[in-house]
Scaffold this motif. Structure first.
Motif, PDB file in Angstrom:
ATOM      1  N   TYR A 135       3.823  17.665   2.528  1.00  0.00           N
ATOM      2  CA  TYR A 135       3.993  17.481   3.970  1.00  0.00           C
ATOM      3  C   TYR A 135       3.474  16.098   4.368  1.00  0.00           C
ATOM      4  N   GLN A 136       2.289  15.739   3.894  1.00  0.00           N
ATOM      5  CA  GLN A 136       1.700  14.439   4.221  1.00  0.00           C
ATOM      6  C   GLN A 136       2.517  13.285   3.656  1.00  0.00           C
ATOM      7  N   VAL A 137       3.053  13.455   2.471  1.00  0.00           N
ATOM      8  CA  VAL A 137       3.887  12.410   1.871  1.00  0.00           C
ATOM      9  C   VAL A 137       5.115  12.179   2.753  1.00  0.00           C
ATOM     10  N   GLY A 138       5.762  13.254   3.175  1.00  0.00           N
ATOM     11  CA  GLY A 138       6.925  13.134   4.053  1.00  0.00           C
ATOM     12  C   GLY A 138       6.570  12.514   5.391  1.00  0.00           C
ATOM     13  N   TYR A 139       5.443  12.943   5.955  1.00  0.00           N
ATOM     14  CA  TYR A 139       4.998  12.405   7.246  1.00  0.00           C
ATOM     15  C   TYR A 139       4.746  10.901   7.136  1.00  0.00           C
ATOM     16  N   LYS A 140       4.063  10.490   6.091  1.00  0.00           N
ATOM     17  CA  LYS A 140       3.757   9.060   5.914  1.00  0.00           C
ATOM     18  C   LYS A 140       5.013   8.239   5.682  1.00  0.00           C
ATOM     19  N   ASP A 141       5.967   8.777   4.930  1.00  0.00           N
ATOM     20  CA  ASP A 141       7.225   8.061   4.733  1.00  0.00           C
ATOM     21  C   ASP A 141       7.895   7.796   6.080  1.00  0.00           C
ATOM     22  N   ALA A 142       7.954   8.810   6.929  1.00  0.00           N
ATOM     23  CA  ALA A 142       8.637   8.678   8.215  1.00  0.00           C
ATOM     24  C   ALA A 142       7.877   7.779   9.182  1.00  0.00           C
ATOM     25  N   ILE A 143       6.583   7.940   9.272  1.00  0.00           N
ATOM     26  CA  ILE A 143       5.797   7.177  10.245  1.00  0.00           C
ATOM     27  C   ILE A 143       5.787   5.690   9.897  1.00  0.00           C
ATOM     28  N   ARG A 144       6.116   5.368   8.660  1.00  0.00           N
ATOM     29  CA  ARG A 144       6.237   3.964   8.236  1.00  0.00           C
ATOM     30  C   ARG A 144       7.653   3.433   8.442  1.00  0.00           C
ATOM     31  N   CYS A 187       0.810  -1.214   0.000  1.00  0.00           N
ATOM     32  CA  CYS A 187       0.000   0.000   0.000  1.00  0.00           C
ATOM     33  C   CYS A 187       0.845   1.267   0.000  1.00  0.00           C
ATOM     34  N   SER A 188       2.155   1.130   0.120  1.00  0.00           N
ATOM     35  CA  SER A 188       2.981   2.322   0.133  1.00  0.00           C
ATOM     36  C   SER A 188       2.865   3.016  -1.220  1.00  0.00           C
ATOM     37  N   SER A 189       3.030   4.306  -1.204  1.00  0.00           N
ATOM     38  CA  SER A 189       2.808   5.107  -2.401  1.00  0.00           C
ATOM     39  C   SER A 189       3.867   4.842  -3.451  1.00  0.00           C
ATOM     40  N   SER A 190       3.422   4.499  -4.632  1.00  0.00           N
ATOM     41  CA  SER A 190       4.350   4.302  -5.741  1.00  0.00           C
ATOM     42  C   SER A 190       4.685   5.666  -6.336  1.00  0.00           C
ATOM     43  N   PRO A 191       5.849   5.769  -6.987  1.00  0.00           N
ATOM     44  CA  PRO A 191       6.229   7.051  -7.582  1.00  0.00           C
ATOM     45  C   PRO A 191       5.189   7.609  -8.546  1.00  0.00           C
ATOM     46  N   ALA A 192       4.549   6.739  -9.318  1.00  0.00           N
ATOM     47  CA  ALA A 192       3.544   7.221 -10.276  1.00  0.00           C
ATOM     48  C   ALA A 192       2.375   7.884  -9.565  1.00  0.00           C
ATOM     49  N   LYS A 193       1.980   7.339  -8.423  1.00  0.00           N
ATOM     50  CA  LYS A 193       0.863   7.909  -7.668  1.00  0.00           C
ATOM     51  C   LYS A 193       1.237   9.234  -7.020  1.00  0.00           C
ATOM     52  N   LEU A 194       2.526   9.440  -6.772  1.00  0.00           N
ATOM     53  CA  LEU A 194       2.961  10.653  -6.080  1.00  0.00           C
ATOM     54  C   LEU A 194       3.112  11.852  -6.998  1.00  0.00           C
ATOM     55  N   GLN A 195       3.310  11.618  -8.284  1.00  0.00           N
ATOM     56  CA  GLN A 195       3.490  12.740  -9.191  1.00  0.00           C
ATOM     57  C   GLN A 195       2.244  13.610  -9.180  1.00  0.00           C
TER      58      GLN A 195
END
Length: 112
Positions: A29-38, A15-23
């Motif tokens: 801020y939320q992307v960074g927060y989720k990366d760290a909290i995982r 379920c982690s965000s793939s690069p295509a979904k992030l573009q």
């Protein structure tokens, strides 16, 4: 029970965000927060640039806040006990050594 937890970890990893979904994401801020909290490593400037992240500072602020939450030694035992791997993300923090010791204790109990 261990098999169930292992399957759950694999599903969540998927379920982690793939690069295509992030573009084109606007809330870095939320992307960074989720990366760290995982417990994931911080994305490099090159990776963020390739994803067209226009707000690297927002990503970094979110990552810092998420890392503060994730690296809480009081949570480390449970993370290990749940079978979640640890990549050394907290090693450079003030409580990094205590976090690693608590995670190892949980990991050891998970594997028994």
């Amino acid at each position: 029970m261990k098999i169930f937890i292992a399957v759950l970890v694999l599903v969540l990893a998927g379920c982690s965000s793939s690069p295509a979904k992030l573009q084109g994401k606007s809330n870095w801020y939320q992307v960074g927060y989720k990366d760290a909290i995982r417990g994931n490593d911080e994305r490099s400037f090159t990776t963020l640039s390739s994803l067209n992240a226009t707000q690297e500072s927002s990503y970094e602020a979110g990552y810092a806040d998420g890392l503060e939450q994730y690296c809480n030694p009081d949570r480390a035992y449970q993370i290990g006990l749940n079978g979640q791997g640890y990549q050394g993300t907290c090693d450079h923090t003030k409580s990094g050594q205590k976090f690693r010791l608590e995670w190892q204790r949980g990991w050891r109990d998970y594997n028994q």
